[in-house]
Design a protein around this motif. Structure first.
Motif, short mmCIF file in Angstrom:
data_model
loop_
_atom_site.label_atom_id
_atom_site.label_comp_id
_atom_site.label_asym_id
_atom_site.label_seq_id
_atom_site.Cartn_x
_atom_site.Cartn_y
_atom_site.Cartn_z
N GLY A 147 0.78 -1.23 0.00
CA GLY A 147 0.00 0.00 0.00
C GLY A 147 0.81 1.27 0.00
N SER A 148 2.04 1.22 0.50
CA SER A 148 2.83 2.44 0.70
C SER A 148 3.85 2.72 -0.39
N ILE A 149 4.28 1.69 -1.13
CA ILE A 149 5.36 1.86 -2.09
C ILE A 149 4.82 2.09 -3.50
N PRO A 150 5.22 3.18 -4.15
CA PRO A 150 4.74 3.49 -5.50
C PRO A 150 5.31 2.54 -6.55
N ASP A 151 4.63 2.46 -7.69
CA ASP A 151 5.06 1.58 -8.77
C ASP A 151 6.35 2.07 -9.42
N GLN A 152 6.67 3.36 -9.28
CA GLN A 152 7.85 3.92 -9.93
C GLN A 152 9.14 3.69 -9.13
N SER A 153 9.07 2.89 -8.10
CA SER A 153 10.22 2.70 -7.22
C SER A 153 11.36 1.95 -7.90
N THR A 154 12.57 2.37 -7.53
CA THR A 154 13.79 1.72 -8.01
C THR A 154 14.77 1.63 -6.85
N GLY A 155 15.90 1.02 -7.08
CA GLY A 155 16.93 0.95 -6.06
C GLY A 155 17.56 2.30 -5.77
N GLU A 156 17.35 3.27 -6.67
CA GLU A 156 17.92 4.61 -6.47
C GLU A 156 16.98 5.52 -5.70
N ASN A 157 15.67 5.35 -5.87
CA ASN A 157 14.75 6.30 -5.23
C ASN A 157 13.96 5.74 -4.06
N LEU A 158 14.24 4.49 -3.68
CA LEU A 158 13.51 3.86 -2.57
C LEU A 158 14.47 3.21 -1.58
N VAL A 159 14.21 3.47 -0.30
CA VAL A 159 14.82 2.74 0.81
C VAL A 159 13.67 2.31 1.70
N VAL A 160 13.69 1.08 2.19
CA VAL A 160 12.65 0.60 3.11
C VAL A 160 13.26 0.40 4.48
N ALA A 161 12.62 0.98 5.49
CA ALA A 161 13.10 0.84 6.87
C ALA A 161 12.09 0.05 7.68
N TYR A 162 12.54 -1.07 8.24
CA TYR A 162 11.68 -1.86 9.13
C TYR A 162 11.90 -1.39 10.55
N GLU A 163 10.85 -0.83 11.14
CA GLU A 163 10.92 -0.35 12.52
C GLU A 163 9.74 -0.92 13.32
N PRO A 164 9.96 -2.00 14.06
CA PRO A 164 8.88 -2.49 14.92
C PRO A 164 8.50 -1.42 15.92
N ILE A 165 7.24 -1.04 15.94
CA ILE A 165 6.79 0.09 16.76
C ILE A 165 7.16 -0.10 18.23
N TRP A 166 7.08 -1.34 18.69
CA TRP A 166 7.32 -1.63 20.10
C TRP A 166 8.79 -1.53 20.48
N ALA A 167 9.67 -1.34 19.49
CA ALA A 167 11.11 -1.24 19.78
C ALA A 167 11.63 0.18 19.68
N ILE A 168 10.79 1.12 19.21
CA ILE A 168 11.25 2.48 18.97
C ILE A 168 11.34 3.24 20.30
N GLY A 169 12.56 3.57 20.69
CA GLY A 169 12.77 4.36 21.89
C GLY A 169 12.49 3.64 23.19
N THR A 170 12.27 2.32 23.13
CA THR A 170 11.92 1.58 24.33
C THR A 170 13.10 0.82 24.92
N GLY A 171 14.15 0.64 24.13
CA GLY A 171 15.26 -0.18 24.57
C GLY A 171 15.06 -1.64 24.26
N LYS A 172 13.83 -2.01 23.84
CA LYS A 172 13.55 -3.39 23.46
C LYS A 172 13.95 -3.59 22.00
#
Length: 249
Positions: A147-172
């Motif tokens: 749902g979030s990544i456009p069809d025009q994406s390439t290795g030059e214009n897209l980076v994907v970051a996996y951030e589990p919400i429960w680990a952000i700023g929690t130390g977990k």
């Protein structure tokens, strides 16, 4: 070969005094073996770009509007970010999704605008603790990717970051096996959608309580091409060892 990326998200932190941290970071990494990206608040973006002029460190925004211009008080377009010196923009961060009600289609529209303006879109995905405990992680990630990544994406214009919400700023932090499972899943989804060439060229970052003492282990996981770092990127002394760990991975 994907060039590794250490990205720092300053979030709503930093005034002009913080520019000295960028100068220290640039001095400590005159010729880094990895790409370095700092995303300060919009008020510092142009000054950060000027402070890093000639350095091997790029700057980016933390969000952009889907429209190129118009009656959107308080918003910033992708073209404005580009004009201020940005080369990339973080989109779909969980804090934007939660605090501002951003949906996948909103992130997709913003990413399309960013790419059209010549920016790299760093699109964030991640599950909540409840979703993780319900074993729905891959379903959630899959929906966010499609749902979030456009069809025009390439290795030059897209980076994907996996951030589990429960680990952000929690130390977990997820186990290395959990990180690897999600990154392998994202890679497979990208290859299936865009083909092996593009799918294998997109850089995948991990984010969520990345610190100097756990960075090396995380960077040793296959398909982890770097990190999106929050609090530890605010100080050069904290971010530098994370960059070093990535260079040695």
């Amino acid at each position: 070969m994907r060039r590794k990326l250490a990205a720092g998200n300053w979030k709503m932190n930093g005034t002009g005094a913080a520019l000295s941290e960028l100068e220290a970071l640039a001095k400590g990494h005159p010729a880094p073996a990895v790409d370095i990206l700092i995303c300060p608040p919009a008020t510092l973006l142009n000054r950060a770009a000027q402070a890093l002029s000639g350095a091997s460190i790029a700057v980016g925004g933390q969000d952009c509007h889907a429209d190129a211009s118009g009656a959107h008080t308080g918003d910033i377009s992708a073209g404005m970010l580009k004009d201020a010196g940005a080369t990339a923009v973080i989109l779909g961060h969980s804090e934007r999704r939660e605090d501002h009600g951003e949906r996948n289609e909103d992130v997709r529209a913003k990413a399309r605008a960013a790419m059209d303006a010549g920016l790299t879109a760093v699109i964030c995905v991640g599950e909540s603790l409840a979703q993780r405990e319900a074993a729905n992680t891959l379903d959630i990630i899959g929906g966010q990717l499609s749902g979030s990544i456009p069809d025009q994406s390439t290795g030059e214009n897209l980076v994907v970051a996996y951030e589990p919400i429960w680990a952000i700023g929690t130390g977990k932090v997820p186990t290395l096996e959990q990180i690897g499972e999600v990154h392998d899943f994202i890679r497979a989804r990208l290859e299936r959608r865009f083909g092996a060439g593009v799918g294998r060229s997109v850089r995948l970052l991990y984010g969520g309580s990345v610190k100097p003492d756990n960075a090396a282990g995380i960077f040793g996981v296959p398909n982890v091409d770097g990190a999106l770092v929050g609090g530890a990127s605010l100080k050069a002394a904290d971010f530098a060892p994370i960059i070093a760990a990535l260079e040695n991975a």
